[in-house]
Design an enzyme around this catalytic site. Sequence first.
Site, PDB file in Angstrom:
ATOM      1  N   HIS A  64       0.856  -1.186   0.000  1.00 52.01           N
ATOM      2  CA  HIS A  64       0.000   0.000   0.000  1.00 52.01           C
ATOM      3  C   HIS A  64       0.894   1.238   0.000  1.00 52.01           C
ATOM      4  CE1 HIS A  64      -3.556  -2.452   1.691  1.00 52.01           C
ATOM      5  NE2 HIS A  64      -3.673  -2.284   0.399  1.00 52.01           N
TER       6      HIS A  64
ATOM      7  N   HIS B 146       2.434  -3.590   6.885  1.00 52.47           N
ATOM      8  CA  HIS B 146       1.493  -2.521   6.555  1.00 52.47           C
ATOM      9  C   HIS B 146       1.485  -1.532   7.718  1.00 52.47           C
ATOM     10  CE1 HIS B 146      -0.661  -4.374   3.056  1.00 52.47           C
ATOM     11  NE2 HIS B 146       0.009  -5.421   3.499  1.00 52.47           N
TER      12      HIS B 146
ATOM     13  N   GLU C 249       0.703  -4.619  11.210  1.00 50.17           N
ATOM     14  CA  GLU C 249       0.225  -3.242  11.031  1.00 50.17           C
ATOM     15  C   GLU C 249       1.062  -2.421  12.002  1.00 50.17           C
ATOM     16  OE1 GLU C 249      -1.952  -1.980   8.945  1.00 50.17           O
ATOM     17  OE2 GLU C 249      -3.201  -3.666   8.279  1.00 50.17           O
TER      18      GLU C 249
HETATM   19 ZN   LIG Z   1      -1.852  -1.701   4.042  1.00 52.95          ZN
END
Ligand SMILES: [Zn+2]
Length: 456
Positions: A175, A313, A392
């Site tokens: 991302h 992420h 995350e």
């Molecule tokens: Zn992500």
Amino acid sequence: MDTKVKLLLVLIATVCVNAVSYRDYKVYDVVPKTKEDVSILKNLLEENKYIFWSYAVKVDNVVKIMVAPEKKDDFEKYLSSAGIDAKLVIEDVQRLVDAQLQRPVSRSQQEYNWDYYQTLDEIYAWLDKVAEDHPNVVSTFEIGTTIENRAIRGIKIDYKKQERPTIGFLKGGLHAREWITPATLTWIVNQFLTSEDTNVRNLAENVVWHVIPVANPDGYVYTFTNDRMWRKNRNRANFTSCAHLGLNDDMSNGIDLNRNFGYLWMTTGASQDPCTQTFAGPTAFSERESVAIANYIYSLQRQGNLVYYLGFHSYTQLILVPYSHVGGADVLSVPNYGDLFEIAAKGAAKLTERYNTPYRIGTSADILYEVSGSGFDWAKGQAGVPVVLLYELRDLGQYGFLLPADQIVPNSEEVLDSLVEIDRVTRQIGYYHYQNGGQILKTSILLLVSAMLFVL
Ligand SMILES: [Zn+2]
């Protein structure tokens, strides 16, 4: 008007129009207290009038919502009429964006360091330099190219050159806007090569590491040049009007790569609307980046024992265990869920020790939201990699994707602590052993001798 002047004016206009400004954009913390609040917020999320920084809309969860200045009054009125509190936590998003783009003036341009966020070119130049500096250990590789013709590059760290080694795969930047992830992975690569800590040395040298810091190069570049909040890749094949969501049509120029993998593709938590952030693409594996990653994983499995697939992420401070579409008792549909939970839990506990940074663990469906078509679910469900986890990283939303650069190093330090622990637990459970660790050999001989004595 002279054609050259015209061209120049067009060029200037394009440059000015292209860069999205978040001047005076506000971010609010909204906490739904009831199921009714949740459904009101979910409707808002679907309407897309406001920009949700997280899609985890649940009772008592803090939901971060970014609001354009001209929509501020509407937003506040609407929520207050619905009886939902909204607390303004960021006054001007652009100020944080500007702060993140700041370069230290005093440092030499040649010197790579982790007190600011590096561009793609800087990261790639650094990979080359590292390979040059450690020719016997490090090599770079390319898993494919993007629609805008950029190479998707990585770095391999191999100290022992064994026949069928234990392999670990680390991937960041899938991302685009999650800048902390490439920064963390390059920092860890540097530690693997330079740290004098015994635990880190063992981890670096006993596993062959394949690290891709920026898995979505086109998107990453776009976050520097055009839109800091861009998440998807930059494939324009599905371009369409986004007027139905009140968004700029450019929003349709990209696919959410973490919804595009071919495992239970498009079953939950993904969209078929190109104008959404979670557009899964027209078909599974429609995108070059996801195909390249999948092919690379299969090639690693042919080369040796691929034990780790760890995706990075941000943000929310979680270590997620597959599968992302299951919660409750259904988590056991992953055959080694118990092991993965233990590995993640101990890793997270170790991570917290250094700076007291709290991390939660669980499946995405249980602690975040349901997702399908993600890379790490594919790595478990389709490729069958044993230890598959998704980080995350920092923070909990105070800055979100706009994490200040002075947190790169502390964030990376705690992540490396957790990797050391994850590897220790993974070996303890028995997924693999260091091939020629002196300690294991000594212990085996001791056990053998005691067994013989016992038999005699
Ligand atoms: Zn992500």
